[in-house]
Motif scaffolding. Structure first.
Motif: not given
Ligand code: SF4
Ligand SMILES: Cc1cc2nc3c(=O)[nH]c(=O)nc-3n(C[C@H](O)[C@H](O)[C@H](O)COP(=O)(O)O)c2cc1C
Ligand code: SF4
Length: 270
Positions: A189, A206-208, A210-211, A219, A225-230, A239
């Motif tokens: 994102p 963010c689970p990893t 990455a941000i 990012t 991991i493209r989880c889309c939580a953010c 975002r």
């Molecule tokens: S999509 Fe998930 S892993 Fe990727 S930046 Fe957002 S929260 Fe983190």
């Protein structure tokens, strides 16, 4: 068997898996419900023992028809200790393919005896109000089904003499696994700087990890991991995914996975 406590153990970046686990726990009953949220990196290394008088409910989303790699890594900390486990996969109204079988196999490796399994539907991580895929799910009907599932599990647990006497539950899926899992496409994102207030929520969820936030939001695409939580948690809707292939995939899902699927439950007959 008597169950004194329920342990909800999950990886759930956008929270739909957690909601279903809570519904199941409500149906099983009892006040003593512990949440073990393994979504964030800071919880990635703690051992999670499950005691013999506890019922574990283990849940994860489906990514590319399989379990997310990071969910598997986190679940490896869980010590089943010959206890009972309920298995839950959550998918975005396309398919769950091999994910529930993969979760069953993993749970057995961890030392659990699976007592029941379910595949439930949650709003697709890629979905948005403009490109809907199972938006708003799990809804009240899904939660009712989760509660009812929990009641049936309770009855089955009471009837079990010892975990070793449990008959193996059958769940769909192929082994060797046929579903590909998450493919590495180098997208993540992006933030519209004009809308962003630098509040830090995206980094927090963010689970990893990455941000990072300083005078802007950065990012690291290789960790995403493209989880889309953010995307879903940003209070400013700042975002989103700008990548064309991504948009095409989401549009395809929206067009082809619109027909409502219902939860499927396993292990409760006989
Ligand atoms: S999509 Fe998930 S892993 Fe990727 S930046 Fe957002 S929260 Fe983190
Ligand atoms: C990278 C990725 C891959 C996904 N793959 C699938 C899939 O193969 N089938 C499907 O139906 N849903 C798929 N989904 C949707 C999620 O399984 C679904 O939205 C789930 O409810 C998310 O769970 P959570 O809210 O606990 O994060 C995928 C989501 C992501 C982020
Ligand atoms: S959550 Fe949204 S507003 Fe907050 S820092 Fe992240 S992108 Fe900016």
């Amino acid at each position: 068997m008597e169950i004194k406590r329920i342990k909800l153990i999950y990886f759930s970046p956008t929270g739909t898996t957690r909601k279903i686990l809570e519904g199941i726990a409500q149906g099983v009953g009892g006040d003593d419900v512990e949440q073990v949220d393994l979504t964030l990196p800071e919880n990635a290394h703690q051992p999670v023992p499950v005691l013999s008088d506890e019922l574990a409910i283990l849940g994860a989303p489906v990514y590319g028809g399989r379990l997310p790699v990071d969910a598997i890594k986190r679940f490896k900390q869980v010590q089943g200790e010959n206890g009972l486990v309920v298995l839950v996969v959550m998918y975005g109204n396309r398919e769950f393919d091999d994910a529930l079988l993969e979760l069953k196999n993993l749970a057995r490796e961890l030392g659990f005896h699976p007592i029941a399994g379910g595949a439930f539907i949650g709003e697709h991580s890629f979905a948005s109000p403009g490109i809907p895929v199972a938006n708003g799910r799990p809804d009240s009907l899904d939660i009712q089904k989760a509660v009812k599932f929990g009641r049936k599990i309770k009855a089955k647990v009471i009837a079990v003499q010892s975990p070793n006497t449990l008959i193996d539950i059958n769940v769909p899926g192929s082994y060797p696994y046929e579903a590909a899992g998450t493919r590495t496409i180098a997208v993540s994102p992006v933030t519209r700087q004009d809308a962003c207030t630098l509040c830090g929520t995206c980094a927090d969820v963010c689970p990893t990890a990455a941000i990072s936030i300083d005078d802007g939001v950065t990012t690291e695409v290789e960790h995403c991991i493209r989880c889309c939580a953010c995307i879903k948690s940003c209070p400013e809707e700042a975002r989103g995914m700008e990548n064309e292939t991504w948009k095409q995939i989401t549009t395809w899902l929206s067009k082809n996975c619109g027909l409502r699927k219902e939860p499927q439950l396993f292990g409760l007959d006989g």
